[in-house]
Design a protein around this motif. Structure first.
Motif, PDB file in Angstrom:
ATOM      1  N   GLU A 235       0.828  -1.204   0.000  1.00 44.47           N
ATOM      2  CA  GLU A 235       0.000   0.000   0.000  1.00 44.47           C
ATOM      3  C   GLU A 235       0.863   1.256   0.000  1.00 44.47           C
ATOM      4  N   VAL A 236       1.989   1.201   0.698  1.00 46.38           N
ATOM      5  CA  VAL A 236       2.924   2.330   0.738  1.00 46.38           C
ATOM      6  C   VAL A 236       3.820   2.327  -0.494  1.00 46.38           C
ATOM      7  N   CYS A 237       4.150   1.126  -0.970  1.00 42.41           N
ATOM      8  CA  CYS A 237       5.040   0.941  -2.126  1.00 42.41           C
ATOM      9  C   CYS A 237       4.252   0.213  -3.214  1.00 42.41           C
ATOM     10  N   PRO A 238       3.468   0.919  -4.016  1.00 39.68           N
ATOM     11  CA  PRO A 238       2.580   0.256  -4.973  1.00 39.68           C
ATOM     12  C   PRO A 238       3.287  -0.521  -6.068  1.00 39.68           C
ATOM     13  N   TRP A 239       4.603  -0.358  -6.178  1.00 39.25           N
ATOM     14  CA  TRP A 239       5.353  -1.146  -7.176  1.00 39.25           C
ATOM     15  C   TRP A 239       5.519  -2.604  -6.735  1.00 39.25           C
ATOM     16  N   ILE A 240       5.242  -2.909  -5.460  1.00 38.36           N
ATOM     17  CA  ILE A 240       5.313  -4.297  -4.987  1.00 38.36           C
ATOM     18  C   ILE A 240       4.077  -5.037  -5.475  1.00 38.36           C
ATOM     19  N   LYS A 241       4.281  -6.090  -6.251  1.00 40.83           N
ATOM     20  CA  LYS A 241       3.164  -6.839  -6.835  1.00 40.83           C
ATOM     21  C   LYS A 241       3.044  -8.262  -6.282  1.00 40.83           C
ATOM     22  N   GLU A 242       4.042  -8.692  -5.534  1.00 38.28           N
ATOM     23  CA  GLU A 242       4.030 -10.062  -5.020  1.00 38.28           C
ATOM     24  C   GLU A 242       4.649 -10.057  -3.622  1.00 38.28           C
ATOM     25  N   VAL A 243       3.966 -10.700  -2.672  1.00 38.71           N
ATOM     26  CA  VAL A 243       4.433 -10.753  -1.290  1.00 38.71           C
ATOM     27  C   VAL A 243       4.527 -12.209  -0.852  1.00 38.71           C
ATOM     28  N   HIS A 244       5.656 -12.549  -0.217  1.00 35.44           N
ATOM     29  CA  HIS A 244       5.858 -13.876   0.353  1.00 35.44           C
ATOM     30  C   HIS A 244       5.976 -13.731   1.870  1.00 35.44           C
ATOM     31  N   LEU A 245       5.081 -14.386   2.594  1.00 32.05           N
ATOM     32  CA  LEU A 245       5.121 -14.391   4.051  1.00 32.05           C
ATOM     33  C   LEU A 245       5.768 -15.691   4.510  1.00 32.05           C
ATOM     34  N   VAL A 246       6.824 -15.562   5.287  1.00 30.57           N
ATOM     35  CA  VAL A 246       7.627 -16.725   5.680  1.00 30.57           C
ATOM     36  C   VAL A 246       7.680 -16.799   7.208  1.00 30.57           C
ATOM     37  N   ASP A 247       7.248 -17.929   7.776  1.00 26.80           N
ATOM     38  CA  ASP A 247       7.335 -18.113   9.224  1.00 26.80           C
ATOM     39  C   ASP A 247       7.292 -19.602   9.537  1.00 26.80           C
ATOM     40  N   PRO A 248       8.163 -20.091  10.430  1.00 28.02           N
ATOM     41  CA  PRO A 248       8.174 -21.520  10.740  1.00 28.02           C
ATOM     42  C   PRO A 248       7.095 -21.954  11.723  1.00 28.02           C
ATOM     43  N   SER A 249       6.405 -20.995  12.363  1.00 25.42           N
ATOM     44  CA  SER A 249       5.407 -21.332  13.371  1.00 25.42           C
ATOM     45  C   SER A 249       4.128 -21.853  12.730  1.00 25.42           C
ATOM     46  N   GLU A 250       3.680 -23.013  13.167  1.00 27.78           N
ATOM     47  CA  GLU A 250       2.436 -23.578  12.642  1.00 27.78           C
ATOM     48  C   GLU A 250       1.244 -22.720  13.029  1.00 27.78           C
ATOM     49  N   ALA A 251       1.241 -22.167  14.243  1.00 26.91           N
ATOM     50  CA  ALA A 251       0.137 -21.315  14.681  1.00 26.91           C
ATOM     51  C   ALA A 251       0.045 -20.050  13.827  1.00 26.91           C
ATOM     52  N   VAL A 252       1.194 -19.443  13.553  1.00 31.61           N
ATOM     53  CA  VAL A 252       1.210 -18.262  12.684  1.00 31.61           C
ATOM     54  C   VAL A 252       0.704 -18.631  11.300  1.00 31.61           C
ATOM     55  N   PHE A 253       1.130 -19.767  10.787  1.00 33.25           N
ATOM     56  CA  PHE A 253       0.737 -20.204   9.444  1.00 33.25           C
ATOM     57  C   PHE A 253      -0.775 -20.372   9.340  1.00 33.25           C
ATOM     58  N   VAL A 254      -1.395 -20.969  10.343  1.00 32.52           N
ATOM     59  CA  VAL A 254      -2.846 -21.154  10.340  1.00 32.52           C
ATOM     60  C   VAL A 254      -3.555 -19.800  10.323  1.00 32.52           C
ATOM     61  N   ASN A 255      -3.095 -18.865  11.137  1.00 29.05           N
ATOM     62  CA  ASN A 255      -3.708 -17.535  11.167  1.00 29.05           C
ATOM     63  C   ASN A 255      -3.552 -16.814   9.835  1.00 29.05           C
ATOM     64  N   LEU A 256      -2.386 -16.959   9.201  1.00 28.34           N
ATOM     65  CA  LEU A 256      -2.149 -16.297   7.922  1.00 28.34           C
ATOM     66  C   LEU A 256      -3.025 -16.893   6.823  1.00 28.34           C
ATOM     67  N   LYS A 257      -3.219 -18.183   6.847  1.00 28.49           N
ATOM     68  CA  LYS A 257      -4.091 -18.816   5.857  1.00 28.49           C
ATOM     69  C   LYS A 257      -5.508 -18.264   5.959  1.00 28.49           C
ATOM     70  N   GLN A 258      -5.998 -18.079   7.183  1.00 28.67           N
ATOM     71  CA  GLN A 258      -7.334 -17.513   7.372  1.00 28.67           C
ATOM     72  C   GLN A 258      -7.392 -16.073   6.898  1.00 28.67           C
ATOM     73  N   LEU A 259      -6.353 -15.316   7.184  1.00 30.14           N
ATOM     74  CA  LEU A 259      -6.305 -13.916   6.757  1.00 30.14           C
ATOM     75  C   LEU A 259      -6.336 -13.803   5.242  1.00 30.14           C
ATOM     76  N   ILE A 260      -5.562 -14.622   4.579  1.00 35.32           N
ATOM     77  CA  ILE A 260      -5.507 -14.572   3.122  1.00 35.32           C
ATOM     78  C   ILE A 260      -6.835 -15.000   2.512  1.00 35.32           C
TER      79      ILE A 260
END
Length: 218
Positions: free
Chosen positions: A46-71
Motif C-alpha cells: 500500500e505504501v510501495c505500490p510497485w510491490i506486486k508479489e508478497v511472500h510471508l515466511v514463518d516456521p510457526s504452525e500457529a502463525v501459518f494457520v492464522n495467515l491462511k485464514q487472513l488470506i
C-alpha cells in the motif's frame, strides 16, 4: 483489503514505517521473513505500490494457520499476490527477480544464518533489509567480513528501545558496512542511543565491547 490495511497503517509503529521506507522502488517482490503478524507484508504494497508479489515466511504452525485464514478472507480484494511459506528462512528457494528480503525482530545469529543462505540462492542485485533485536556488533562484523554492501542504514527509537536497520546488497561495489554505524550518530536519536549504550556497556570488560565504548565516547 484497502480498508483493513488502512486501519493497520494507523497502528504501524515507527520501526515498521522506517523499514518500509528503506524498500527501493525497483523491488516488485517482497519476502517478509519471520513475518509473525504480517503487518509489514500486508502494509508495504500500500505504501510501495510497485510491490506486486508478497511472500510471508514463518516456521510457526500457529502463525501459518492464522495467515491462511487472513488470506482466505482478505487477499482476493488485494492488488498484489500473496504466498505463504511455513518454513524458516534458511530453507527458502527463490525463483523470483527484483526481490527485497526483510528480516526484523529476530536474533542476530538467526539473521546471519539466513543471510548466508540467501547469499547463495538470491539474485546478485536483490535487496536485503535487516533489523536484528540483539548481537548487532556481531552482525556488523559478519557483514563486513563477508563483503556485504551497504545501501543505507537507519536508527529508530520506539518505547524506550533502539533498533538499527540496515539495507544491504550482495554487490561489494556498494559502500562497505562499518563496524559501528555511520549515518545516525549525529542525529538526536543517535545521541540518545549513544548515552544508552555507554551506560549499558561500560561494565563489560571484553576487548571488543570496550573498543566500542571508546568509539562512543570519542
Amino acid at each position: 483489503m484497502r480498508s483493513m490495511v488502512s486501519s493497520m497503517s494507523s497502528k504501524l509503529s515507527p520501526r515498521l514505517h522506517s523499514l518500509i521506507s528503506l524498500i527501493e522502488a525497483s523491488r516488485t517482490t517482497l519476502w517478509d521473513i519471520g513475518c509473525d503478524h504480517a503487518l509489514l507484508g500486508l502494509q508495504a504494497p500500500e505504501v510501495c505500490p510497485w510491490i506486486k508479489e508478497v511472500h510471508l515466511v514463518d516456521p510457526s504452525e500457529a502463525v501459518f494457520v492464522n495467515l491462511k485464514q487472513l488470506i482466505t478472507t482478505h487477499i482476493p480484494k488485494a492488488s498484489f499476490t500473496m504466498n505463504l511459506h511455513n518454513k524458516n528462512g534458511e530453507n527458502l528457494t527463490v525463483s523470483t527477480a527484483n526481490n527485497v528480503f526483510v528480516m526484523a525482530g529476530m536474533g542476530g545469529k538467526t539473521v546471519m544464518r539466513i543471510l548466508s543462505h540467501l547469499k547463495e540462492v538470491a539474485g546478485d542485485h536483490d535487496q536485503f533489509i535487516i533489523s536484528p533485536n540483539r548481537d548487532i556488533l556481531q552482525v556488523r562484523a559478519f557483514l563486513k567480513e563477508n563483503n556485504w554492501g551497504l545501501l543505507g542504514e537507519a536508527l529508530v527509537e520506539e518505547e524506550g528501545l533502539f533498533y538499527q536497520q540496515l539495507s544491504l546488497t550482495k554487490m561489494n561495489t556498494a559502500r562497505s558496512v562499518s563496524l559501528y554505524g555511520e549515518d545516525f550518530w549525529q542525529t538526536p536519536v543517535g545521541g540518545r542511543y549513544k548515552s544508552h549504550l555507554v551506560d549499558k556497556l561500560s561494565v563489560h570488560r571484553d576487548a571488543s565491547t570496550q573498543a566500542f565504548v571508546r568509539f562512543l565516547c570519542s
